[in-house]
Write a protein that holds these residues in place. Structure first.
Motif, PDB file in Angstrom:
ATOM      1  N   THR A 356       0.758  -1.092   0.284  1.00 50.36           N
ATOM      2  CA  THR A 356       0.323   0.075   0.291  1.00 50.36           C
ATOM      3  C   THR A 356       1.061   1.834  -0.216  1.00 50.36           C
ATOM      4  OG1 THR A 356      -0.451   0.158   2.136  1.00 50.36           O
ATOM      5  CG2 THR A 356      -1.677  -1.638   0.927  1.00 50.36           C
ATOM      6  N   ILE A 357       1.895   1.119  -0.178  1.00 49.67           N
ATOM      7  CA  ILE A 357       3.073   2.048   0.315  1.00 49.67           C
ATOM      8  C   ILE A 357       3.245   3.038  -1.017  1.00 49.67           C
ATOM      9  CG2 ILE A 357       5.166   3.262   0.592  1.00 49.67           C
ATOM     10  CD1 ILE A 357       5.247   1.553   3.121  1.00 49.67           C
ATOM     11  N   LYS A 358       2.631   3.725  -1.317  1.00 48.87           N
ATOM     12  CA  LYS A 358       3.323   4.742  -2.626  1.00 48.87           C
ATOM     13  C   LYS A 358       4.404   6.264  -2.979  1.00 48.87           C
ATOM     14  CE  LYS A 358      -0.015   1.993  -3.940  1.00 48.87           C
ATOM     15  NZ  LYS A 358       0.300   0.810  -5.078  1.00 48.87           N
ATOM     16  N   LEU A 359       4.990   5.712  -4.019  1.00 50.36           N
ATOM     17  CA  LEU A 359       6.134   7.222  -3.595  1.00 50.36           C
ATOM     18  C   LEU A 359       5.231   7.927  -5.155  1.00 50.36           C
ATOM     19  CD1 LEU A 359       9.282   5.991  -2.728  1.00 50.36           C
ATOM     20  CD2 LEU A 359       7.748   6.238  -1.542  1.00 50.36           C
ATOM     21  N   PHE A 360       4.915   9.021  -4.834  1.00 48.60           N
ATOM     22  CA  PHE A 360       4.548   9.994  -6.093  1.00 48.60           C
ATOM     23  C   PHE A 360       5.457  11.461  -6.432  1.00 48.60           C
ATOM     24  CE2 PHE A 360       1.001   9.415  -3.220  1.00 48.60           C
ATOM     25  CZ  PHE A 360       0.632  11.634  -3.520  1.00 48.60           C
ATOM     26  N   PRO A 361       5.084  12.768  -7.608  1.00 54.94           N
ATOM     27  CA  PRO A 361       4.891  11.198  -8.905  1.00 54.94           C
ATOM     28  C   PRO A 361       5.553  11.245  -9.075  1.00 54.94           C
ATOM     29  CG  PRO A 361       5.253  14.214  -8.822  1.00 54.94           C
ATOM     30  CD  PRO A 361       5.353  13.767  -6.836  1.00 54.94           C
ATOM     31  N   ASN A 366      11.251  18.584  -7.581  1.00 57.41           N
ATOM     32  CA  ASN A 366      11.621  18.748  -6.736  1.00 57.41           C
ATOM     33  C   ASN A 366      11.789  17.973  -5.046  1.00 57.41           C
ATOM     34  OD1 ASN A 366      13.039  20.077  -7.325  1.00 57.41           O
ATOM     35  ND2 ASN A 366      12.442  22.261  -7.873  1.00 57.41           N
ATOM     36  N   THR A 367      10.134  17.539  -5.612  1.00 54.45           N
ATOM     37  CA  THR A 367       9.718  16.772  -4.222  1.00 54.45           C
ATOM     38  C   THR A 367       8.853  15.883  -4.408  1.00 54.45           C
ATOM     39  OG1 THR A 367       9.103  18.889  -2.754  1.00 54.45           O
ATOM     40  CG2 THR A 367       7.915  17.000  -1.614  1.00 54.45           C
ATOM     41  N   SER A 393      14.156  13.873   4.468  1.00 54.64           N
ATOM     42  CA  SER A 393      13.105  13.085   4.035  1.00 54.64           C
ATOM     43  C   SER A 393      12.227  12.981   5.650  1.00 54.64           C
ATOM     44  CB  SER A 393      13.068  11.859   3.630  1.00 54.64           C
ATOM     45  OG  SER A 393      13.056  11.311   4.266  1.00 54.64           O
ATOM     46  N   ASN A 394      11.355  13.241   5.613  1.00 56.33           N
ATOM     47  CA  ASN A 394      10.089  12.748   7.381  1.00 56.33           C
ATOM     48  C   ASN A 394       8.956  11.790   6.513  1.00 56.33           C
ATOM     49  OD1 ASN A 394       7.479  13.913   5.341  1.00 56.33           O
ATOM     50  ND2 ASN A 394       8.943  16.262   6.044  1.00 56.33           N
ATOM     51  N   GLU A 395       8.208  11.870   7.650  1.00 57.31           N
ATOM     52  CA  GLU A 395       7.257  10.634   7.993  1.00 57.31           C
ATOM     53  C   GLU A 395       6.492  10.357   6.174  1.00 57.31           C
ATOM     54  OE1 GLU A 395       5.281   9.971  10.103  1.00 57.31           O
ATOM     55  OE2 GLU A 395       6.932   8.752  10.970  1.00 57.31           O
ATOM     56  N   GLU A 396       6.858  12.229   5.395  1.00 54.73           N
ATOM     57  CA  GLU A 396       5.271  12.155   4.284  1.00 54.73           C
ATOM     58  C   GLU A 396       6.005  12.712   3.420  1.00 54.73           C
ATOM     59  OE1 GLU A 396       3.191  15.738   6.216  1.00 54.73           O
ATOM     60  OE2 GLU A 396       1.849  14.032   7.457  1.00 54.73           O
ATOM     61  N   THR A 397       6.998  13.834   3.179  1.00 56.15           N
ATOM     62  CA  THR A 397       7.905  13.923   1.942  1.00 56.15           C
ATOM     63  C   THR A 397       9.151  13.504   1.952  1.00 56.15           C
ATOM     64  OG1 THR A 397       8.203  16.122   2.798  1.00 56.15           O
ATOM     65  CG2 THR A 397       6.485  15.655   1.453  1.00 56.15           C
TER      66      THR A 397
END
Length: 426
Positions: A356-361, A366-367, A393-397
């Motif tokens: 379920t983990i997603k990295l986007f876009p 730059n983020t 990084s942190n837990e969101e970005t």
């Protein structure tokens, strides 16, 4: 003179300022093909022919590079002609120094290989010559980007776990390790060398025909768990046994059982324990890791010539043809007993959570945004050469301002599980 010239082309030996020696068999021109990923772990005596056929088939007819710190050309004809698998060439490098390992010619051949094999010897030579330099980057690129097949025997197997016994101060006996898990000969490296799929938090050991190896291996796992506050894992082989790990995590065990007692062993700290850490793993004191006689769960698998028996590293609970054991240490005394099938349902739940983990876009600028429903332990970034790129990084970005345009691989980890995302910065 002409026949000598062609013989020289077929089987040649070069030296470069005594920093490495090269032995070449087969075609001199590189053949570019697409290999299949996989890992082959050999226990340290003569090779299992069936496992080596599995290994060579993964090369898809391409080029094999053998890396070793001692010996000579023993693998060349064995790989090229003796096993009946068609490959383009075998090139052995006997590396004598770090300078030899990082020579541009050697690095070029590693990059162009479809299969890489580490011979036996002294694993500290491999750590000294290949770690924290361009060879480490080239090997990690080969494993994780090119996705070629890699393997090794004895010392060569010892370095393939993400954590490893480096033998910097020589080998360690079971008595030394059990009486003091921080003995100077219990010299371990943690997650700082090779990144091999399915071998994260895994320490390998070899020559398990010597039963003492089981107890010192257990000490290695106790040290990892204590030093990293994380569950530890291990894979070990009897001397004539091989473990061949396919790209789905299934680990097929090759040997000549029942003619000989040839087994592989898959060790893990007991996943059913909320507190799995050793009761006493401290400097100068005997190891005490009992947990009611269930500190370490082990799946023992007989190796067959068909490789039909296996253990699944994608979940570390399922397998075929083996039997479960308990291993534990009571104030420096190592003991084993029979056990029942392990139920690591919590780990299976996490496997689903990783999906379920997603990295986007993707592509990104730059983020990168992280979408998740459970905290993750670590995010790492690698470039196409396998080099680790520092992240903010942190837990969101993930802040990617410092990254140049190109392809990157983000490894998202929790406990033993991880996913790799291939992403492009515009």
């Amino acid at each position: 003179m002409k026949s000598f010239y062609y013989l020289f082309l077929f089987f040649s030996c070069y030296s470069f300022s005594q920093s490495y020696i090269e032995y070449h068999t087969g075609n001199t021109a590189d053949l570019t093909v697409t290999p299949s990923s996989g890992v082959c772990l050999m226990g340290g005596a003569s090779e299992s022919d069936e496992a080596m056929v599995w290994f060579l088939n993964k090369a898809n007819g391409g080029d094999v590079v053998v890396l070793r710190a001692s010996g000579s050309d023993g693998y060349n004809n064995y790989f090229y002609t003796d096993l009946g698998v068609t490959i383009n060439s075998v090139r052995t490098f006997v590396i004598n120094t770090e300078a030899g390992a990082t020579n541009a010619y050697v690095l070029d051949k590693i990059e162009k290989a479809e299969a890489i094999w580490f011979a036996g010897g002294d694993q500290y030579d491999y750590v000294s010559f290949f770690k924290d330099n361009a060879v480490e980057a080239a090997l990690n690129n080969f494993i994780n980007v090119k996705q070629g097949v890699i393997g090794g025997t004895s010392a060569g197997m010892a370095i393939l776990g993400s954590s490893y016994f480096d033998a910097e101060n020589g080998t360690v006996t079971n008595a030394q390790a059990l009486s003091n898990p921080y003995h100077n000969r219990v010299s371990l490296g943690y997650n700082d060398f090779l990144n091999v799929p399915f071998l994260e938090n895994v320490i390998t050991d070899t020559h398990y025909d010597d039963p003492d190896r089981r107890s010192r291996h257990t000490v290695f796992l106790a040290r990892f768990a204590t030093d990293n506050n994380a569950r530890s894992f291990g894979i070990a082989c009897n001397e004539y046994t091989a473990v061949c790990i396919d790209n789905d995590g299934k680990s097929y065990v090759y040997g000549d059982y029942p003619n000989y007692e040839e087994h592989a062993f898959f060790l893990q700290t007991n996943c059913n324990l909320a507190d799995y850490l050793p009761e006493n793993c401290t400097t100068g004191n005997p190891l005490h890791w009992n947990k009611s006689g269930e500190a370490v769960k082990v799946y023992k698998v007989p190796g067959m010539t068909t490789g039909e028996n296996y253990f699944d590293l994608s979940d570390w609970t399922s397998g075929s043809g083996g039997s479960w054991q308990n291993w534990y240490v009571n104030n420096g005394s190592f003991t084993t007993s029979a056990s029942v099938n392990l139920d690591c349902s919590a780990l299976s739940v996490f496997e689903n959570e990783l999906e379920t983990i997603k990295l986007f876009p993707n592509p990104f600028n730059n983020t990168i945004t992280i979408a998740q429903n459970k905290p993750i332990i670590k995010i790492e970034c690698f470039d196409t050469l396998g080099r680790i790129i520092p992240l903010n990084s942190n837990e969101e970005t993930i802040n990617t301002n410092a990254l140049a345009s190109g392809i990157y691989f983000f490894k998202v980890s929790k406990e033993k599980s991880f996913r790799i995302f291939k992403m492009v910065k515009e």
